[in-house]
Design an enzyme around this catalytic site. Structure first.
Site, short mmCIF file in Angstrom:
data_model
loop_
_atom_site.label_atom_id
_atom_site.label_comp_id
_atom_site.label_asym_id
_atom_site.label_seq_id
_atom_site.Cartn_x
_atom_site.Cartn_y
_atom_site.Cartn_z
N GLY A 1 -10.99 -6.32 11.02
CA GLY A 1 -10.40 -5.43 10.12
C GLY A 1 -10.10 -6.13 8.72
CG ASP A 2 -7.46 -9.36 9.24
OD1 ASP A 2 -6.79 -8.36 9.03
OD2 ASP A 2 -7.39 -10.40 10.03
N1 LIG Z 1 -17.82 -4.25 19.07
C1 LIG Z 1 -18.00 -3.91 17.65
N2 LIG Z 1 -19.61 -4.06 17.47
C2 LIG Z 1 -19.88 -3.99 16.07
N3 LIG Z 1 -19.15 -3.76 14.97
C3 LIG Z 1 -17.69 -3.94 15.40
C4 LIG Z 1 -17.00 -4.02 16.64
N4 LIG Z 1 -15.86 -4.14 16.58
C5 LIG Z 1 -15.72 -4.05 15.40
N5 LIG Z 1 -16.67 -4.01 14.67
C6 LIG Z 1 -16.74 -3.86 13.10
O1 LIG Z 1 -15.46 -4.31 12.48
C7 LIG Z 1 -14.78 -3.31 12.07
C8 LIG Z 1 -13.16 -3.47 12.30
O2 LIG Z 1 -12.96 -3.15 13.58
P1 LIG Z 1 -11.28 -2.84 13.90
O3 LIG Z 1 -11.24 -1.37 13.77
O4 LIG Z 1 -11.34 -3.35 15.59
O5 LIG Z 1 -10.58 -3.83 13.11
P2 LIG Z 1 -9.20 -4.10 13.44
O6 LIG Z 1 -8.58 -3.81 14.59
O7 LIG Z 1 -8.22 -3.78 12.18
O8 LIG Z 1 -9.09 -5.81 13.26
P3 LIG Z 1 -8.26 -6.96 13.18
O9 LIG Z 1 -6.88 -6.23 13.19
O10 LIG Z 1 -8.26 -7.81 14.24
O11 LIG Z 1 -8.62 -7.52 11.86
C9 LIG Z 1 -15.44 -2.00 12.39
O12 LIG Z 1 -15.28 -0.80 11.54
C10 LIG Z 1 -16.90 -2.29 12.70
O13 LIG Z 1 -17.43 -2.49 11.33
O1 LIG Z 2 0.88 -9.47 14.62
P1 LIG Z 2 0.54 -9.18 13.41
O2 LIG Z 2 0.71 -9.72 12.05
O3 LIG Z 2 0.18 -7.67 13.32
O4 LIG Z 2 -1.18 -9.57 13.76
C1 LIG Z 2 -1.47 -10.93 13.65
C2 LIG Z 2 -2.87 -11.09 14.04
O5 LIG Z 2 -3.12 -10.47 15.34
O6 LIG Z 2 -3.62 -10.55 13.02
C3 LIG Z 2 -4.92 -11.28 12.88
C4 LIG Z 2 -6.01 -10.38 13.10
O7 LIG Z 2 -6.18 -9.22 12.43
C5 LIG Z 2 -4.72 -12.56 13.66
O8 LIG Z 2 -5.33 -13.67 12.79
C6 LIG Z 2 -3.30 -12.49 13.93
O9 LIG Z 2 -3.10 -13.39 15.14
#
Ligand SMILES: Nc1ncnc2c1ncn2[C@@H]1O[C@H](COP(=O)(O)OP(=O)(O)OP(=O)(O)O)[C@@H](O)[C@H]1O
Ligand SMILES: O=P(O)(O)OC[C@@]1(O)O[C@H](CO)[C@@H](O)[C@@H]1O
Length: 307
Positions: free
Chosen positions: A250-251
């Site tokens: 997501g980042d």
């Molecule tokens: N299993 C997967 N296969 C392909 N693309 C993926 C997969 N998981 C995540 N992605 C890509 O990453 C994007 C962001 O994923 P996700 O919704 O899990 O983000 P997040 O939970 O905000 O992540 P984080 O908080 O760890 O940064 C998705 O919209 C997709 O484009």
């Molecule tokens: O505890 P928070 O601040 O919600 O999330 C922290 C965290 O999970 O977010 C990043 C992935 O998005 C990781 O690098 C980190 O460990």
């Protein structure tokens, strides 16, 4: 310039196992440490994409040298306020057999409104109206749930464009101050609105936010992502890849939007870059950022549907 603000950074310790056996001694196949925390991850990807970025926020004094060293290796310019205690270590467990990812995020150091005032002053002294500020991640102990709201109100006085990536009350309150864009994942969205999982349900649930003029990008992990604003709605399905770690996916999306907003790109183009960046990210172990070439490789494979 793009600034990222990480109030609660982290060292991500990724532990790879065959499978986790709860209540037993488990032995790792390998492990790695990455500097993380949402805003720092955003900064890593912005830098890899060739843009300048300044990473700001709080950092624990006790292990700050490690964090600075890692940021230096990424070539990221930083300006943190040091606070008592250490930057937390978050545990990321990867189970290879199941392809399952489990995060254990610690609370981290404690800070207070005095530190927050100092940080806001520091940010205000650096930014101007052409700048983009990314506020993301959890709040450390000692800060109120209206922290992002206050920060957004104060930064908007300068005309800065703000992206907010948070969850729960911190996100709900932050939205009241009107950031330009938010990027919750589906679970984070559910912490602030009642919402089902179909695109129609999500569209209905975010309409009150979008009506305020806030572009809302909802990421749905392996189900792709969807962007809503007052004029447009885009959906992208995910690209099939060998997933090594979803931490920071997501980042990476947020990084692409920060660049897009900074460079005045159309939202469709930023969305495309965000899908490419997050796809490249999930192919990397731990929370390491993908390289520019890896991101560009996926750019042409992204399929955006107008909804
Ligand atoms: N299993 C997967 N296969 C392909 N693309 C993926 C997969 N998981 C995540 N992605 C890509 O990453 C994007 C962001 O994923 P996700 O919704 O899990 O983000 P997040 O939970 O905000 O992540 P984080 O908080 O760890 O940064 C998705 O919209 C997709 O484009
Ligand atoms: O505890 P928070 O601040 O919600 O999330 C922290 C965290 O999970 O977010 C990043 C992935 O998005 C990781 O690098 C980190 O460990």
């Amino acid at each position: 310039m793009i600034y990222t603000v990480t109030l609660n950074p982290a060292i991500d310790k990724t532990i790879v196992l065959d499978s986790l056996n709860l209540g037993h001694v488990n032995r790792s196949l390998f492990s790695r440490d990455d500097i993380g925390g949402k805003g720092i991850n955003v900064a890593k990807v912005i830098k890899k994409l060739g843009h300048n970025v300044v990473a700001m926020g709080f950092i624990g004094r006790e292990n700050s040298n490690y964090v600075y060293k890692k940021l230096y290796e990424y070539g990221i310019c930083c300006d943190f306020i040091e606070v008592d205690g250490e930057t937390r270590t978050n545990i990321k467990i990867v189970e290879e057999r199941e392809g399952r990812f489990t995060d254990i995020n610690q609370l981290g150091f404690e800070t207070d409104n005095f530190d927050l005032e100092n940080l806001i002053k520091r940010i205000k002294s650096r930014v101007n109206s052409n700048d983009v500020v990314v506020l993301s991640g959890s709040l450390p102990k000692g800060l109120n749930v209206d922290t992002y709201k206050i920060m957004i109100e104060k930064l908007k006085e300068i005309g800065v464009k703000i992206i907010l990536d948070a969850e729960g009350e911190a996100l709900r309150k932050g939205i009241e101050a009107g950031p330009l864009l938010i990027k919750p994942n589906l679970n984070e969205l559910k912490t602030i609105v009642n919402c089902g999982e179909s695109l129609e349900d999500i569209k209905k649930a975010v309409s009150v936010i979008v009506d305020k003029g806030i572009t809302t990008v909802v990421s749905m992990g392996e189900k792709g992502a969807i962007l809503f604003n007052k004029d447009e709605c885009f959906y992208s399905k995910p690209i099939k890849v060998d997933v090594k770690s979803t931490v920071g996916a997501g980042d990476s999306m947020v990084a692409a939007f920060a660049i897009g907003i900074h460079d005045n790109l159309p939202f469709e183009e930023s969305f495309r870059l965000s899908i490419a960046a997050s796809t490249a990210k999930v192919t990397k172990e731990g929370s390491q950022a993908p390289d520019r070439n890896e991101i560009l490789k996926y750019l042409e494979l992204v399929e955006i549907q107008r909804r």
